[in-house]
Each structure stands twice: as C-alpha cells, then as structure tokens.
Design a protein around this motif. Structure first.
Motif, PDB file in Angstrom:
ATOM      1  N   ALA A  56       0.807  -1.214   0.000  1.00 29.52           N
ATOM      2  CA  ALA A  56       0.000   0.000   0.000  1.00 29.52           C
ATOM      3  C   ALA A  56       0.840   1.263   0.000  1.00 29.52           C
ATOM      4  CB  ALA A  56      -0.951  -0.005   1.193  1.00 29.52           C
ATOM      5  N   ASN A  80       3.393  -8.563   9.624  1.00 29.20           N
ATOM      6  CA  ASN A  80       2.675  -9.229   8.545  1.00 29.20           C
ATOM      7  C   ASN A  80       3.680  -9.977   7.662  1.00 29.20           C
ATOM      8  OD1 ASN A  80       1.227  -9.989   6.295  1.00 29.20           O
ATOM      9  ND2 ASN A  80       0.074  -8.067   6.138  1.00 29.20           N
ATOM     10  N   GLU A  85       1.131 -12.309  -2.194  1.00 38.79           N
ATOM     11  CA  GLU A  85       0.821 -11.620  -3.445  1.00 38.79           C
ATOM     12  C   GLU A  85       1.598 -12.297  -4.579  1.00 38.79           C
ATOM     13  OE1 GLU A  85      -1.167  -9.010  -3.891  1.00 38.79           O
ATOM     14  OE2 GLU A  85      -0.554  -8.225  -5.840  1.00 38.79           O
ATOM     15  N   ILE A 169      -6.110 -13.759   1.818  1.00 39.66           N
ATOM     16  CA  ILE A 169      -6.831 -12.647   2.441  1.00 39.66           C
ATOM     17  C   ILE A 169      -6.204 -12.246   3.767  1.00 39.66           C
ATOM     18  CG2 ILE A 169      -8.536 -14.129   3.622  1.00 39.66           C
ATOM     19  CD1 ILE A 169      -9.152 -10.670   2.021  1.00 39.66           C
ATOM     20  N   GLU A 172      -4.365  -9.014   4.390  1.00 41.71           N
ATOM     21  CA  GLU A 172      -5.104  -7.783   4.708  1.00 41.71           C
ATOM     22  C   GLU A 172      -5.079  -7.677   6.221  1.00 41.71           C
ATOM     23  OE1 GLU A 172      -8.167  -4.993   5.637  1.00 41.71           O
ATOM     24  OE2 GLU A 172      -8.133  -7.044   6.324  1.00 41.71           O
ATOM     25  N   GLU A 173      -4.717  -6.484   6.750  1.00 36.98           N
ATOM     26  CA  GLU A 173      -4.336  -6.457   8.164  1.00 36.98           C
ATOM     27  C   GLU A 173      -5.447  -6.835   9.136  1.00 36.98           C
ATOM     28  OE1 GLU A 173      -2.549  -2.706   9.041  1.00 36.98           O
ATOM     29  OE2 GLU A 173      -4.407  -1.565   8.859  1.00 36.98           O
ATOM     30  N   THR A 174      -6.695  -6.494   8.838  1.00 35.15           N
ATOM     31  CA  THR A 174      -7.737  -6.872   9.807  1.00 35.15           C
ATOM     32  C   THR A 174      -8.121  -8.353   9.680  1.00 35.15           C
ATOM     33  OG1 THR A 174      -9.558  -6.136   8.368  1.00 35.15           O
ATOM     34  CG2 THR A 174      -8.653  -4.518   9.916  1.00 35.15           C
ATOM     35  N   PRO A 187     -12.051  -9.926   6.667  1.00 37.02           N
ATOM     36  CA  PRO A 187     -11.652  -8.554   7.018  1.00 37.02           C
ATOM     37  C   PRO A 187     -12.736  -7.846   7.830  1.00 37.02           C
ATOM     38  CG  PRO A 187     -11.125  -8.997   4.735  1.00 37.02           C
ATOM     39  CD  PRO A 187     -11.944 -10.167   5.220  1.00 37.02           C
ATOM     40  N   SER A 288      -1.792  -7.849  -8.240  1.00 32.53           N
ATOM     41  CA  SER A 288      -2.930  -6.922  -8.122  1.00 32.53           C
ATOM     42  C   SER A 288      -2.777  -5.652  -8.944  1.00 32.53           C
ATOM     43  CB  SER A 288      -3.121  -6.507  -6.663  1.00 32.53           C
ATOM     44  OG  SER A 288      -3.212  -7.621  -5.837  1.00 32.53           O
ATOM     45  N   CYS A 400     -12.809  -4.791   1.900  1.00 35.23           N
ATOM     46  CA  CYS A 400     -11.338  -4.747   1.897  1.00 35.23           C
ATOM     47  C   CYS A 400     -10.826  -4.592   0.475  1.00 35.23           C
ATOM     48  CB  CYS A 400     -10.774  -6.015   2.554  1.00 35.23           C
ATOM     49  SG  CYS A 400     -10.519  -7.390   1.415  1.00 35.23           S
ATOM     50  N   PRO A 401      -9.542  -4.349   0.311  1.00 32.82           N
ATOM     51  CA  PRO A 401      -8.994  -4.088  -1.034  1.00 32.82           C
ATOM     52  C   PRO A 401      -8.861  -5.323  -1.925  1.00 32.82           C
ATOM     53  CG  PRO A 401      -7.508  -3.297   0.710  1.00 32.82           C
ATOM     54  CD  PRO A 401      -8.526  -4.165   1.354  1.00 32.82           C
ATOM     55  N   LEU A 402      -9.234  -6.520  -1.461  1.00 35.31           N
ATOM     56  CA  LEU A 402      -9.105  -7.673  -2.352  1.00 35.31           C
ATOM     57  C   LEU A 402      -9.970  -7.492  -3.594  1.00 35.31           C
ATOM     58  CD1 LEU A 402      -8.574 -11.365  -1.572  1.00 35.31           C
ATOM     59  CD2 LEU A 402     -10.277 -10.797  -3.277  1.00 35.31           C
TER      60      LEU A 402
END
Lengths: 446, 178
Positions: A56, A80, A85, A169, A172-174, A187, A288, A400-402
């Motif tokens: 990000a 993380n 990816e 997935i 993704e941090e959450t 997420p 991505s 989420c950004p996925l």
C-alpha cells in the motif's frame, strides 16, 4: 553497485546465526533506541519517509503516530509475514537468510510503540521458516534482547511466531488479526482501525516484514540520512522480487528511483529477457497492480524514463501507469498470452475471495469463468464487455482491497491488450497456436 | 483408527502454544494446534480430530469446523501419504507449471485433486507459494522443491514412494520450548 541497507551482509556466511549477525553490527539499533525515548524513535521513522513495503505504501511513521495509548491497555506490534501476493517472495528471502534483522527491527519498533508483546504472523506454507525464526528468537532471548528487563533498561518484550494456514486474504491487516485470534480470515469493517482497536480490541500496529527490517538502518543512520537515499517521496531502498521471462530471477535490493530499463536489462539485476526475446509486458508490483505493455513499462506517458518508485510507476494513473505495490516484478516476453496469464490471476482471486462481500464473491467467480470461456474458444465480443463491466462493479464496492486487487488486473489487460481478447473470440483457432509458456526442458521455447 | 489423543510430548507443546496468548485468548492457538493435529492424526482433520481440538481449547466444535473449512492447508477428507502441491499461478505458469502438472497426472494416472489407488500420492494445484524466482515449484510437506524439470520430478516421485512417513508441515519440534 546500488546502495544496500537490508541485504548488505547477504554474502556473509552464517549471517542467519546470532554470533555472526552480532559481529556484523547486529542489534545496534536496539542499543541506540533504548537510550532514546520512544517518541524520539517514532520521530526518526517519520523523518525517514519510510513507506509500507507490503504494497500500500502508506507512510510508516504516520501509521505509528495514530496508535492510541489509553492507560492500562496493552499495545501490540504484529508483523505481517503472510506474503502471498503472486510474484512476491522478498519477505521469504529476508526471513530465511536474515532472521535476526527482522527480530532486531521488531524489538526496536516495539520499543517505539510501547508494545510488550509482538507476534510474527507468517503464512503457513512457509513452515520451514517458522523453524528458522523460532531458533533466532531463542538466540535473541538467550542474548538478553528479548524477555524481561532488556539490557537492564526495564523494558520488556516477548515475541512469538504464529503460522497461518493458507489464505491470501490474511495479508489484509484486519483479516490477519481475525486469523491471529483463531477465527476465519474475514476482514473487519473500518473504522475502527487497528491503531485504535486491533488485536483483542487493543491498539495494534501491523507492519510488513521488509518495513520492520528497514527500521534497523533508519535508527542506525538517522531518519534524515535515510531520507537522502532514493528519489522524492520514495525514500530508501526496496526489495524487488523479479520473476518470469528474465535471465536472472531473484530478489534484488534497489535504491528507489532506478530506471525500469536498467533493472530489466543490466547484468547487475535481471540480465535481460530470457533467450533474448522481446519484452511484451510487465506486472511491476505483484498480481494486483495493472499490467503495463513494454513501451509503458520503460517510459512514462510523457516519454520520460520510467523509474522504480512509487510516483513514477503510478504516473499516468491507471490509464497508462501502474503501481510499485509489493515489488513483485513479473516479466513477460513477446510469446506470452496475456489472456492466459490473466486467467491465472482471475482463478487466483476467485479462490482467495473470503466470500463476505457479494461483488467480490460473485464477481471473481464470473471473471474466472469468462476468461476460461474465452480461452476455451467459446468467447464472444460481448464477453469482453461483460468482463469489463464486472470488474467495474467490484472496484470500490467491498469491505477490503481484495476486490480492487481482483478488478485492476482485468481492467488493465483489457485496456492494453484488447486486440488479443478480440482475436481469441473472433478466431478461436489462434488460441491453440499461441506459444503460451516455456517448455521446462532448459526453458527453450515449446 | 487409533484413539485421537496427543502424546505427552505434543501435549506439552500444545500447552506452550496456548501460553503464547493472553489469559482468556487461548482460542488464538487454534490454527497452530490444528496444524499439529493434522500432522499427527493421518494428514487430515476428521470430525473426531476437530472435536478433540475443540475440547482442548474449551471452545464449541463449530468454532473449529468453521475455521478448518476456511483455510486451504487443512484437509477435510482423507489424503494420500504424500501430498504434491504444485504452484500454478502466473510466474510458475510462465516457466512451465502446466507441464509439471500434466506430467505428474500422467505418471501417477490421477487428475488434480485425486489420490492414487494405493493411497500413496495426492496431487493438488495450489496458488502462489512465494517461489516465483525459482519457478516452477512444488511443496511437499514443509519442503519446497524448486527449479523443477520433468527429470527432477521423476526423481522426487521415486524418492517419495520409498519414504515411510507422510508429508507434514510441522511437528512437536517446530516450536521453541518457551
């Protein structure tokens, strides 16, 4: 030779052991940080201009300064290490060869954040690295860098490795935090952000492996010195995972601002295109980010040399640019079928969607089916428009950004290579003849 | 099948894992414990195995089922002793992963997702394993086999067929004794 900050001791035998790492100046950043206040350490990271290396690119110092500090509530640092990816393997390289660099960065960062417990969430497929990290953490405890009253300063920190179990997935941090709590990796809706309510609803910072490792040279040299490296707002160095049709795939540390052309063709890095073929396209920052055709990979829309930096790679927006992302740099030569490559991506995102949001759950499935249908020789011109329509309806419409990550590669492939899709649907016989991959015997063309 | 119960050594590891998380947050240990359970109880998570893990963590069985079914590394059905996980995503595909998969299918006379009749091999096509620079690759247990050629695949299959142990990601020695 470009500047090396993370991999400067890459060729030192035994650098994965504590003794050798310490002999090479390891853990100096912890010694230095412990003599500073935690706010002073945060200030150095802010000054460095370091941006998140997971993809990000969010300024790390700013992320740290958002951390809530209510009385009597524990804070956590979570690394993380879920690297999933497609096209990215630099965190694996760093952890496998330089485990103490990550641990040192974790200690320095935890001190800056006032965290007394830190977790490394590593993707389960990297289980062999769990062994490596466990051993290195044990050494750090024995040497007094972890545990109670570190080096007599009164600061205490415990560190644990936590394996995931196969889910993109969870990068993704959450979703990662949900998984760390022993749940499905769905997420969370934000806000609240992890800085306020993260792990166990406590203030938490989640940072990528490479980001945390970069804290070590930043504290050692000072944020101002670090900021002099790189170009503009892309400060420092970046690990690039280079793969695909190049002569020398691997992980390279580059100073941000290196021209893409030099990265692909110079002997110091990728060494040029395999079998001296022509370059067709590059995915510069992991699956991505938008694919760029050769000319836009090497030059910006205004004709300037394209540089490996956050700004230069995104110049032109998504119409003619892409993103630095995670630095997963996938190179495709002139024989590559963009549609087939896209199919590996649409299949990937369909497989990895957590299923929480309808646009992503349904849309990724449709995108996989349609790309498959086209490759099967049953596509129509309307299918190309349908594919375009679906990706537009996913982007921006998920928790989420996925969703965005699944939509962007589809959009870019159609935007830049529409004629290839059209050829496949109007002349299905052409699909059979496409030399879409290399035969693995010596990687000669099939 | 023998009784589903960790031996004393593994049970000590399990309790160490639980202590890594704060009081009352022991459910956090679910993923690592499921990995250990899968490794010890035949390479897959039977309902009996999952119920046993739930009883260790004092959580409802459904909390285990919903997690086990979410993550791709947990097998919810019996599998072969040796699971071949071949990466098929972009970078591996660009370097010939399709050839590897087709070759294994032909040699073992099974399709992706199937197990050989003798229960020796299962073949899985998996998504990016972070080995893009050393593609094509496959994972067997915790080992990465990289820069594959068809000859190398043949050698590996011969080697695995001789091995007695089933492939596993982890065991009681994976974690330090904290």
């Amino acid at each position: 030779m470009g500047k090396k900050l993370l991999l400067q001791h890459d060729n030192v035998p035994g650098i994965d052991t504590y003794e050798v790492y310490r002999q090479q100046g390891g853990y100096a950043s912890v010694e230095k940080a412990l003599k500073m206040t935690s706010d002073e350490v945060v200030e150095e990271v802010k000054k460095s201009g370091l941006r998140g290396r997971g993809g990000a690119g969010f300024p790390t110092g700013m992320k740290w300064s958002f951390l809530a500090k209510p009385e009597g509530v524990p804070r956590y640092l979570v690394c993380n290490a879920d690297e999933s990816e497609p096209g990215t393997f630099k965190d694996r390289y760093l952890m496998q060869r330089h485990p103490h660099l990550l641990i040192e960065g974790m200690i320095t960062a935890s001190y800056a954040l006032g965290a007394n417990t830190a977790y490394i969430y590593i993707r389960g497929e990297y289980f062999y690295i769990v062994n490596i990290l466990e051993k290195a953490i044990e050494e750090a405890y024995t040497a007094g860098w972890l545990g109670d009253n570190i080096q007599g300063t009164g600061y205490s920190l415990n560190m644990y490795v936590h394996p995931g179990a196969g889910a993109y997935i969870c990068g993704e941090e959450t979703a990662l935090l949900e998984s760390l709590e022993g749940k499905r990796g769905n997420p969370r809706i934000k806000p609240p952000f992890p800085a306020v309510k993260g792990l166990y609803a406590c203030p938490t910072v989640v940072n990528n492996v490479e980001t945390i490792a970069a804290v070590v040279p930043i504290v050692n040299m000072g944020g101002d010195e670090y900021a002099k490296i790189g170009i503009g707002k892309s400060t420092g160095t970046k690990l690039i995972s280079a793969s695909g049709h190049i002569k020398k795939p691997g992980v390279y540390e580059i100073e941000l601002g290196l021209p893409v052309e030099e990265f692909i063709y110079s002997e110091e890095y990728c060494g040029g295109i395999l079998n001296d073929k022509k370059l067709k396209a590059v995915v510069p920052g992991g699956s991505s980010v938008p694919v760029l055709p050769a000319e836009l990979s090497l030059k910006t829309p205004t004709g300037e040399p394209r540089l490996m930096s956050y700004e230069s790679l995104s110049e032109g927006g998504f119409i003619s640019g892409s993103m630095l992302g995670s630095g997963g740099f996938i190179v495709m030569d002139e024989t590559t079928s963009i549609v087939r490559n896209l199919h590996t991506f649409t299949r990937f995102y369909h497989h990895e969607s957590c299923g929480q949001c309808s646009p992503c759950r349904e849309g990724t499935g449709w995108m996989e089916k349609i790309t498959h249908k086209i490759l099967d020789g049953h596509g129509t011109l309307a299918d190309i428009d349908l594919l375009w329509d679906i990706q537009r309806k996913i982007e921006g419409n998920t928790i989420c950004p996925l969703g965005d990550a699944a939509a962007w590669p589809v959009a870019a492939a159609i935007r830049h290579f529409r004629e290839e899709f059209e050829e496949y649907v109007s002349n299905p016989a052409s699909i059979v003849d496409v030399k879409h991959y290399y035969n693995i015997h010596n990687l000669v063309e099939a | 099948m023998s009784e589903v119960k960790f031996n004393d050594e593994t049970l000590a590891v399990v309790h160490n894992l639980i202590r890594r998380y704060p009081e009352g947050r022991h459910k956090s240990a679910l993923l690592p414990i499921l990995h250990l359970a899968q490794a010890e109880f035949g390479g897959w998570l039977s309902p009996a195995t999952m119920d046993y893990v739930a009883s260790i963590l004092n959580i409802k069985p459904v909390e285990v089922y919903e997690v086990a079914s979410f993550y791709s590394m947990y097998n919810l059905n019996p599998v072969g002793k040796c699971i071949l996980e071949v990466c098929r995503t972009s970078s591996c595909w660009l370097r010939g992963a399709d050839d590897v998969i087709r070759h294994i299918e032909k040699r073992l006379n099974i399709q992706v997702g199937e197990t050989t009749a003798d229960g020796m091999f299962s073949l899985k096509a998996v998504e990016c394993l972070g080995s893009c620079g050393t593609a094509p690759m496959m994972q067997v247990g915790k080992d990465f086999h990289e820069n594959l050629t068809l000859e190398k695949v043949d050698e590996l299959l011969t080697q695995f067929a001789d091995e007695d142990k089933h492939s596993r990601y982890c065991d009681a020695n994976t974690y330090r004794k904290n």
